[in-house]
Design a protein around this motif. Structure first.
Motif, PDB file in Angstrom:
ATOM      1  N   ILE A  16      56.844  70.161  60.344  1.00  0.00           N
ATOM      2  CA  ILE A  16      57.621  71.131  60.549  1.00  0.00           C
ATOM      3  C   ILE A  16      56.896  72.274  60.356  1.00  0.00           C
ATOM      4  O   ILE A  16      55.984  72.336  59.373  1.00  0.00           O
ATOM      5  CB  ILE A  16      58.803  71.209  59.601  1.00  0.00           C
ATOM      6  CG1 ILE A  16      59.662  69.929  59.680  1.00  0.00           C
ATOM      7  CG2 ILE A  16      59.531  72.432  59.610  1.00  0.00           C
ATOM      8  CD1 ILE A  16      60.658  70.037  60.775  1.00  0.00           C
TER       9      ILE A  16
ATOM     10  N   LYS B 186      57.062  76.630  60.043  1.00  0.00           N
ATOM     11  CA  LYS B 186      57.806  77.753  60.001  1.00  0.00           C
ATOM     12  C   LYS B 186      57.543  78.892  59.211  1.00  0.00           C
ATOM     13  O   LYS B 186      56.408  78.688  58.664  1.00  0.00           O
ATOM     14  CB  LYS B 186      59.446  77.318  59.475  1.00  0.00           C
ATOM     15  CG  LYS B 186      59.334  76.753  58.043  1.00  0.00           C
ATOM     16  CD  LYS B 186      60.474  76.095  57.617  1.00  0.00           C
ATOM     17  CE  LYS B 186      60.371  75.368  56.436  1.00  0.00           C
ATOM     18  NZ  LYS B 186      61.525  74.712  55.971  1.00  0.00           N
TER      19      LYS B 186
ATOM     20  N   PHE C 199      61.898  78.732  62.717  1.00  0.00           N
ATOM     21  CA  PHE C 199      61.117  77.463  63.070  1.00  0.00           C
ATOM     22  C   PHE C 199      60.262  77.655  64.510  1.00  0.00           C
ATOM     23  O   PHE C 199      60.516  78.476  65.420  1.00  0.00           O
ATOM     24  CB  PHE C 199      62.290  76.197  63.257  1.00  0.00           C
ATOM     25  CG  PHE C 199      62.597  75.868  61.880  1.00  0.00           C
ATOM     26  CD1 PHE C 199      62.364  74.640  61.164  1.00  0.00           C
ATOM     27  CD2 PHE C 199      63.897  76.547  61.296  1.00  0.00           C
ATOM     28  CE1 PHE C 199      62.784  74.465  60.138  1.00  0.00           C
ATOM     29  CE2 PHE C 199      64.469  76.055  60.185  1.00  0.00           C
ATOM     30  CZ  PHE C 199      63.766  74.831  59.391  1.00  0.00           C
TER      31      PHE C 199
ATOM     32  N   ASN D  52      61.024  72.846  67.151  1.00  0.00           N
ATOM     33  CA  ASN D  52      62.293  73.625  66.541  1.00  0.00           C
ATOM     34  C   ASN D  52      62.513  74.986  66.973  1.00  0.00           C
ATOM     35  O   ASN D  52      63.102  75.582  66.222  1.00  0.00           O
ATOM     36  CB  ASN D  52      62.273  73.265  65.287  1.00  0.00           C
ATOM     37  CG  ASN D  52      62.632  71.778  64.744  1.00  0.00           C
ATOM     38  OD1 ASN D  52      63.562  71.259  65.084  1.00  0.00           O
ATOM     39  ND2 ASN D  52      61.597  71.128  64.271  1.00  0.00           N
TER      40      ASN D  52
ATOM     41  N   ASN E 207      65.494  69.488  57.086  1.00  0.00           N
ATOM     42  CA  ASN E 207      63.966  69.533  57.613  1.00  0.00           C
ATOM     43  C   ASN E 207      63.704  68.053  57.953  1.00  0.00           C
ATOM     44  O   ASN E 207      62.911  67.671  58.972  1.00  0.00           O
ATOM     45  CB  ASN E 207      63.070  70.364  56.777  1.00  0.00           C
ATOM     46  CG  ASN E 207      63.240  71.699  56.677  1.00  0.00           C
ATOM     47  OD1 ASN E 207      62.609  72.288  57.505  1.00  0.00           O
ATOM     48  ND2 ASN E 207      64.075  72.236  55.711  1.00  0.00           N
TER      49      ASN E 207
ATOM     50  N   LEU F 282      65.021  67.117  61.201  1.00  0.00           N
ATOM     51  CA  LEU F 282      64.381  67.891  62.284  1.00  0.00           C
ATOM     52  C   LEU F 282      63.205  67.474  62.728  1.00  0.00           C
ATOM     53  O   LEU F 282      62.704  67.688  63.789  1.00  0.00           O
ATOM     54  CB  LEU F 282      64.326  69.378  61.761  1.00  0.00           C
ATOM     55  CG  LEU F 282      65.841  70.340  61.828  1.00  0.00           C
ATOM     56  CD1 LEU F 282      65.496  71.664  61.044  1.00  0.00           C
ATOM     57  CD2 LEU F 282      66.262  70.396  63.142  1.00  0.00           C
ATOM     58  N   SER F 283      62.363  66.889  61.658  1.00  0.00           N
ATOM     59  CA  SER F 283      61.236  66.325  61.893  1.00  0.00           C
ATOM     60  C   SER F 283      61.280  64.882  62.900  1.00  0.00           C
ATOM     61  O   SER F 283      60.552  64.554  63.490  1.00  0.00           O
ATOM     62  CB  SER F 283      60.487  65.778  60.744  1.00  0.00           C
ATOM     63  OG  SER F 283      61.108  64.844  59.903  1.00  0.00           O
TER      64      SER F 283
ATOM     65  N   PRO G  29      63.991  66.896  66.695  1.00  0.00           N
ATOM     66  CA  PRO G  29      63.989  68.341  66.704  1.00  0.00           C
ATOM     67  C   PRO G  29      65.032  68.990  67.463  1.00  0.00           C
ATOM     68  O   PRO G  29      65.751  68.668  68.315  1.00  0.00           O
ATOM     69  CB  PRO G  29      62.676  68.527  67.410  1.00  0.00           C
ATOM     70  CG  PRO G  29      62.067  67.381  67.419  1.00  0.00           C
ATOM     71  CD  PRO G  29      62.873  66.142  67.355  1.00  0.00           C
TER      72      PRO G  29
END
Length: 155
Positions: A86, A88, A105, A109, A144, A147-148, A151
């Motif tokens: 990630i 950001k 992000f 993302n 997170n 999201l990893s 995405p």
């Protein structure tokens, strides 16, 4: 230590006008199990390892332990992390007695903005700025660690 936080989407980038600080963050996960996550993070010029426990039923509270580590240690551990690092920028926006942290992000993302506010109590009141959108506290898609793996751009 128990972390109590609420999360929101952002409806405009107006928050950037009130940001007092911004910092680049790169992070990966050694473990993304729902019961515990183990995160490695480089935040500016500091490295961290963090262990987070399972969230409560509302998604607002969970155990969190964090320890600062050196940048070389963080870089070595990041190389061992699961796929899906990630990236950001975190903006800090003070408002009343609280500080909102807004993450913008990048990479897979890109386009996602998430605001978090840490509280002392789950029912604590706080000022809500006009750029704050829908509450997403407890929606695991926005964690997170998730999201990893999945995405935002793949939704």
């Amino acid at each position: 230590m128990i972390e109590i936080e609420r999360k929101f989407l952002i409806i405009s980038e107006e928050f950037k006008n009130d940001a007092k600080k911004s910092i680049r963050i790169v992070q990966g996960f050694l473990n993304t199990d729902p019961i515990r996550t183990v995160r490695i993070r480089i935040k500016g010029e500091q490295g961290f390892i963090t262990v987070k426990g399972k969230s409560n039923a509302t998604g607002t509270s969970r155990f969190e332990w964090e320890k600062e580590i050196s940048i070389p240690e963080a870089e070595q551990l990041l190389s061992l992390c699961k796929k899906g690092v990630i990236e950001k920028i975190r903006y800090e926006i003070p408002l009343g007695n609280h500080t909102f942290e807004v993450d913008e992000f990048f990479g897979e993302n890109t386009g996602l903005f998430v605001a978090e506010i840490e509280l002392n109590d789950e029912n604590e009141s706080f000022l809500k700025p006009n750029w704050l959108g829908k509450e997403i506290t407890g929606d695991s898609r926005y964690y997170n660690s998730q999201l990893s793996k999945k995405p935002y751009l793949s939704w």
